[in-house]
Design an enzyme around this catalytic site. Structure first.
Site: not given
Length: 496
Positions: A76, A151, A175
């Site tokens: 990420k 997210s 998330s």
């Protein structure tokens, strides 16, 4: 190759079926072919990946390979990575190239993994749909009209589409677990402090935690073993030994006590999600577990408490982005104050600015005791609810999200979006671990046949602090008895 789990790829590499370079080249070609449609990556590091793959192959040839040597994954874009743009999905950091590696990145590199790049995300991890990214929304591989969740939506979409076998995400209020549910993956949020936050761009420091997203619980066990552990550079990292998380995967579930929080099965829960979750719980009963209802009475206060605490911490953490030291700087500022104002106004997106404003307000004189202090008191009550429940049961189970993946653009109201995290936020407030596993699809739940279509549904399993090994065991046994985690979207079935 792209259809295999991380565990299967490790076995294939050990057996010499293919090299790490061949696997890496195959996946890089898939990213080039498919990611224009999905938008799951912000940066692809092909050159560095091939170099790391060659090093892994050399280590294997010398008999020095570990369990993760040569296995590709993605990060990420919130983990600082030396020499690579680390943007946190924001215009504010679009030009930031990190001079150092996050601890998670260091540990994965030391384990011999091959990073293929940095995945898309909601800006500064603020969002539940991956529509808040400066680089555009990510699409769900199961249905391109749907969001992948957030997210960590880029990580989820990349794994679900077979672009990488696993990816790292972060979880501040769900998330990792929510996008895993939306994309049919297994996603683990560890206990707060189990994995170092050093080098992970901060959103809410008392809530953020890194964790793995993959196709199976066995894959997550391998990855957690590599990234967990104490780190002197992170004062919130817990000095506690790291077990072999794969050791107890095959332990039987006979006698397991499962609690169903009544607050997780009320108004707002999609009937299809509830049906899939209850069917999954029935599978555990056939495996020897017992089920009882429990109560987490302060659950209704979790979202209000979270949206005081998290924005307050974000307001403090994001104050460092001022246009002076690094990151975005406005053009031709009139003076220092103009530099501050315009750099932040132009560099941050709407959701980030909204949360900064909320957080600054709740920390201001006259409001701190009324809001922030009160929210922290509620947080303690929520934590105690979980501890009381775990005195009676071994794990808690319920939905990961009240609905399956919703359409892109469907939730324009911020409050409606915040409510998507109703079942995940309390876990972060309490600091306990949680895992989401695939448990069905919309449009049909029978495990006897393939779904005719539909979107994935996730089952959330929660444990007490540092019970990751137990959660992984429970999830693995469920996956031995079902095949939801083996289902793949159509994009996977392509040969390239």
């Amino acid at each position: 190759m792209h259809d295999k789990t991380l565990t299967e790829l490790a076995a294939a590499l050990s057996a010499g079926e293919f090299s790490s370079r061949e696997l890496t080249e195959h996946l890089l070609a898939r990213i080039e072919r498919h990611d224009g449609e999905l938008n799951s990556f912000i940066t692809v590091t092909a050159e560095q990946a091939l170099e790391a793959a060659d090093q892994a192959d050399a280590a294997r040839a010398q008999g020095e390979a570990g369990p993760l040597t040569g296995l590709p994954l993605a990060l990420k874009d919130i983990f600082c990575t030396r020499g690579v743009k680390t943007s946190a999905g924001s215009r504010m950091l679009d030009n930031f190239v990190s001079p150092y590696d996050a601890t998670v990145v260091e540990k994965l590199a030391a384990a011999g993994t091959v990073s293929l790049g940095k995945t898309n995300m909601d800006e500064f991890a603020m969002g539940s749909s991956n529509e808040n990214s400066f680089y555009g929304p990510v699409k769900n591989p199961w249905d391109l009209a749907a969001v992948p969740g957030g997210s960590s939506g880029g990580s989820a979409a990349a794994v679900a589409a077979g672009l990488v076998p696993a990816a790292m995400g972060t979880d501040t209020g769900g998330s990792i677990r929510q996008p895993s549910a939306f994309c049919g993956l297994t996603g683990l949020k560890p206990t707060y402090g189990r994995v170092s936050r050093y080098g992970m761009i901060a959103y809410a420091s008392s809530l953020d935690q890194a964790g793995p997203m993959a196709r199976s619980a066995a894959d997550c066990a391998l990855l957690l073993g590599a990234i967990a552990g104490h780190d002197l550079r992170d004062s919130t990292s817990v000095a506690r030994g790291v077990p072999d998380y794969t050791e107890e995967l095959d332990a039987p579930l006979s006698g397991l006590k499962i609690g169903l929080p009544r607050e997780y099965f009320g108004d707002g829960l999609s009937p299809e999600v509830e049906g899939a979750v209850r069917e999954a719980i029935g599978v555990f009963e056939t495996l020897g577990a017992t089920v009882r209802e429990v109560s987490l009475p302060h659950t209704p206060y979790a979202i209000p408490a979270y949206y005081v605490i998290a924005p307050a911490e974000a307001s403090s953490n994001l104050s460092r982005f001022d246009g002076v030291r690094f990151g975005y700087r406005c053009e031709a500022p009139a003076d220092l104050i103009d530099l501050y104002k315009r750099s932040r106004a132009e560099g941050f997106g709407e959701e980030v600015k909204r949360r900064i404003l909320i957080g600054t307000h709740t920390l201001s004189e006259g409001f701190f005791d009324a809001y922030y202090k009160k929210a922290q008191q509620v947080r303690r009550l929520i934590r105690q609810d979980f501890l009381d429940a775990f005195d009676e049961v071994d794990v808690l189970m319920g939905p990961a999200s009240p609905t399956p993946a919703f359409d892109l653009g469907a939730n324009k109201d911020p409050v409606s979006m915040y409510l998507q995290d109703i079942y995940t936020i309390a876990v972060n407030l309490a600091g306990i671990p949680g895992i989401s596993v695939p448990a069905g699809f919309t449009g049909g739940r029978s495990t006897g046949g393939r779904p005719t279509g539909g979107r994935p549904i996730g089952l959330q399993i929660l444990g007490t602090h540092f019970a990751e090994a137990r959660l992984l065991n429970v999830a693995h046994q469920f996956q031995q008895a079902t095949d939801w985690h083996l289902r793949r979207p159509g994009i996977i079935e392509e040969t390239a």
